[in-house]
Design an enzyme around this catalytic site. Structure first.
Site, PDB file in Angstrom:
ATOM      1  N   THR A   1       0.832  -1.213   0.000  1.00 53.10           N
ATOM      2  CA  THR A   1       0.000   0.000   0.000  1.00 53.10           C
ATOM      3  C   THR A   1       0.868   1.266   0.000  1.00 53.10           C
ATOM      4  O   THR A   1       0.718   2.144  -0.853  1.00 53.10           O
ATOM      5  CB  THR A   1      -0.921  -0.004   1.241  1.00 53.10           C
ATOM      6  N   VAL A   2       1.764   1.368   0.964  1.00 51.25           N
ATOM      7  CA  VAL A   2       2.569   2.600   1.075  1.00 51.25           C
ATOM      8  C   VAL A   2       3.702   2.607   0.050  1.00 51.25           C
ATOM      9  O   VAL A   2       4.000   3.640  -0.557  1.00 51.25           O
ATOM     10  CB  VAL A   2       3.115   2.771   2.520  1.00 51.25           C
TER      11      VAL A   2
ATOM     12  N   LYS B   1       5.787   2.166  12.650  1.00 50.66           N
ATOM     13  CA  LYS B   1       5.598   2.627  14.025  1.00 50.66           C
ATOM     14  C   LYS B   1       5.716   1.496  15.039  1.00 50.66           C
ATOM     15  O   LYS B   1       6.225   1.694  16.145  1.00 50.66           O
ATOM     16  CB  LYS B   1       4.258   3.346  14.167  1.00 50.66           C
TER      17      LYS B   1
ATOM     18  N   GLU C   1       8.660  10.168   9.520  1.00 50.22           N
ATOM     19  CA  GLU C   1       7.494  11.064   9.570  1.00 50.22           C
ATOM     20  C   GLU C   1       6.177  10.294   9.454  1.00 50.22           C
ATOM     21  O   GLU C   1       5.181  10.620  10.111  1.00 50.22           O
ATOM     22  CB  GLU C   1       7.592  12.095   8.434  1.00 50.22           C
TER      23      GLU C   1
ATOM     24  N   VAL D   1       3.640   8.260  12.481  1.00 47.66           N
ATOM     25  CA  VAL D   1       2.528   8.779  13.303  1.00 47.66           C
ATOM     26  C   VAL D   1       1.678   9.715  12.449  1.00 47.66           C
ATOM     27  O   VAL D   1       2.195  10.636  11.820  1.00 47.66           O
ATOM     28  CB  VAL D   1       3.053   9.556  14.533  1.00 47.66           C
TER      29      VAL D   1
ATOM     30  N   GLY E   1      -0.021   9.227   9.657  1.00 49.95           N
ATOM     31  CA  GLY E   1      -0.051   9.071   8.183  1.00 49.95           C
ATOM     32  C   GLY E   1       0.509  10.290   7.480  1.00 49.95           C
ATOM     33  O   GLY E   1       1.695  10.597   7.583  1.00 49.95           O
TER      34      GLY E   1
ATOM     35  N   GLY F   1     -11.695  -1.509   3.010  1.00 51.55           N
ATOM     36  CA  GLY F   1     -10.241  -1.571   2.858  1.00 51.55           C
ATOM     37  C   GLY F   1      -9.490  -0.771   3.907  1.00 51.55           C
ATOM     38  O   GLY F   1      -8.280  -0.579   3.793  1.00 51.55           O
TER      39      GLY F   1
ATOM     40  N   ASP G   1      -1.995   0.108  18.063  1.00 53.17           N
ATOM     41  CA  ASP G   1      -1.391   0.995  17.058  1.00 53.17           C
ATOM     42  C   ASP G   1      -1.320   2.432  17.596  1.00 53.17           C
ATOM     43  O   ASP G   1      -0.290   3.105  17.463  1.00 53.17           O
ATOM     44  CB  ASP G   1      -2.222   0.938  15.773  1.00 53.17           C
TER      45      ASP G   1
ATOM     46  N   LYS H   1       2.051   4.813  18.464  1.00 53.48           N
ATOM     47  CA  LYS H   1       2.241   6.195  17.990  1.00 53.48           C
ATOM     48  C   LYS H   1       2.448   7.143  19.165  1.00 53.48           C
ATOM     49  O   LYS H   1       3.308   8.028  19.116  1.00 53.48           O
ATOM     50  CB  LYS H   1       1.047   6.612  17.130  1.00 53.48           C
TER      51      LYS H   1
END
Ligand code: NDP
Ligand code: HSE
Length: 439
Positions: A15-16, A107, A131, A134, A136, A189, A203, A207
């Site tokens: 995804t990223v 993270k 960056e 935390v 997005g 999604g 999660d 963060k």
């Protein structure tokens, strides 16, 4: 001879990772004008290099061998986007040992093994950007490390997990159950196939641990961050909160107590008129209070391919600029100089104070309210309002009590006694309240 190009090695093309490739391709011109030279993807590693991921790469760039990406002499910056603890940690440490700067969005890894990674980067004087770890796409890390570096941080609080915020927004607006809404989030999604970290607050705790570590110059053991998720939340409590003028949000909260830090993640009642209550869907919002600047709120997409990639590429640009100047480590990855950090105690949850929402299922008969109020009074807890719904003789009905500020230890002790009362049919629900004037 001057540097004519910055070469990127991507590890993880999900995804990223695909978002990063798309951003570097689509915005190549503006990125080059900001950096001074082109920034180009030289190598990309993923486990599956046959799958069409919708972002074209030049022939021969893809490999299944992550280590070869790091070794490749054309790679100047290594970008880790596979997630998880291993092999991500070893890959990052290996890049640092080879003198290559690293950018990561991981993270979970930084919250749990950050100290080892920060130490290695500082020792090797290699840049480390995170960056995207935390918020997005929200530039919270650089804001705290640089923009707000003149401040002591009084508090940091906010919505740090998009998936749980999406679920809570749907539960509030559509009055659906947690499990139905989770299915919606998975279909849309947003939530992972295994959504545990998102819905259990883990999660957000990762963060918050990263932010606390940067804000206060202290190592943080994520296990010391009190963490409660949203799985147990009943629509009933969301609706009662609404009637009292509150909205339920999963907040990460950190407060400075001068030498000790409060750090906790849990579902929280915030006034429905407050800015945080209005943050809906997968959006995040982080409110930072600095002693000089006072209030700063950053709001934006806390997850997703392109917003997260925007943050990753901002780190790439930062590192590329340093590289072109022949410098590294100008801003320490720990925000404070490594030797200036001091371990601070994280206050256990029993030592905090808060206003509370208490919901009990009680028998509908005389003497119930006085029995419960008696327990609260005996524990030094003052009631601010009471609501009972329904009227069914002999049946159980919900009874909601809001309290003034009191100690967590006292409310927990009171709940222990209330749960044992003859008139209470199931364990009481306790939610904390933030953001009320004078609370
Ligand atoms: P994905 O699962 O979509 O992508 C990870 C990719 O890495 C997958 O294609 C995976 O392959 C691949 N991979 C796994 N192990 C290896 C390996 N050893 N070598 C090479 N490739 C490997 O995750 P995301 O892109 O969503 O997340 C990446 C990171 O970004 C994580 O740390 C996440 O926490 C963080 N992040 C994500 C955000 C988001 O919105 N998605 C937001 C902010 C941070 P396979 O699928 O075959 O296992
Ligand atoms: N799973 C995370 C979320 C992704 O829902 O916020 C962004 O860190």
């Amino acid at each position: 001879m001057g540097v004519s190009r910055i070469g990127i090695g991507l590890i993880g093309f999900g995804t990223v990772g695909t978002g990063v490739a798309a951003v570097l391709q689509r915005n190549a011109d503006v990125i080059e004008r900001r950096v001074g030279v082109p920034v180009a993807i030289m190598r990309v590693a993923d486990l599956d290099i046959e799958k069409d991921r919708g972002v074209p790469l030049p022939y021969g760039v893809l490999t299944t061998d992550a280590a070869s990406v790091i070794r490749d002499p054309s790679v100047d910056i290594v970008v880790e986007l596979i997630g998880g603890y291993e092999p991500a940690k070893q890959l990052i440490l290996s890049a640092i040992q080879q003198g290559k700067p690293v950018v990561t969005a991981n993270k979970a890894l930084l919250a749990v093994h950050g100290e080892d990674i920060f130490a290695a980067a500082v020792r090797a004087n290699v840049d480390l950007g995170f960056e995207a770890s935390v918020g997005g796409g929200i530039p919270i890390i650089r804001t705290m490390m640089e923009g707000l570096a003149a401040n002591h941080f009084t508090s940091i609080f906010g919505i740090m997990n998009g998936t749980s915020n999406y679920i809570l927004t749907k539960m509030t607006e559509e009055e659906k159950s947690f499990s139905d809404t989770l299915k919606d989030a998975q279909q849309a999604g947003y939530a992972e196939a295994d959504p545990t970290f998102d819905i259990e607050g883990i999660d957000a705790a990762h963060k918050l641990a990263i932010l606390v570590s940067l804000a206060y110059g202290t190592p943080v053991n994520v296990k010391d961050v009190y963490t409660e998720g949203i799985r147990q939340l009943a629509p009933l409590d969301i609706q009662f909160a609404k009637e009292f003028g509150f909205t339920v949000k999963l907040l990460g909260i950190a407060k400075d107590h001068g030498g000790e830090i409060e750090a906790r993640v849990h579902p929280t009642l915030v006034p429905s008129s407050s800015p945080l209550a209005k943050v809906g869907g997968v959006y995040n919002a982080i409110h930072v209070v600095g002693d000089m600047v006072e209030d700063i709120v950053l709001y934006g997409k806390g997850a997703g391919s392109l917003p997260t990639a925007s943050a990753v590429v901002s780190d790439i640009i930062d590192v590329a600029r340093n590289r072109l100047k022949g410098i590294a480590g100008r801003v320490p990855p720990t925000a404070f100089q490594w030797t200036s950090r001091r371990p601070l105690r994280i206050r256990p949850i029993e030592e905090i104070t808060s206003m509370y929402y208490l919901r009990m299922m009680v028998r509908d008969q005389p003497g119930v309210l006085s029995a419960i109020a008696g327990v609260l009074g005996a524990n030094g807890i003052s009631i601010s309002s009471v609501l009972q719904k329904g009227r069914e003789e002999g049946q159980t009905v919900p009874l909601v009590i809001m309290t003034h500020r009191s100690s967590e230890r006292a409310i927990q002790e009171a709940i222990r006694h209330i749960n044992a009362l003859w008139c209470v049919s199931e364990p009481a629900v306790l939610l904390r309240i933030e953001g009320v004037e004078g609370s």
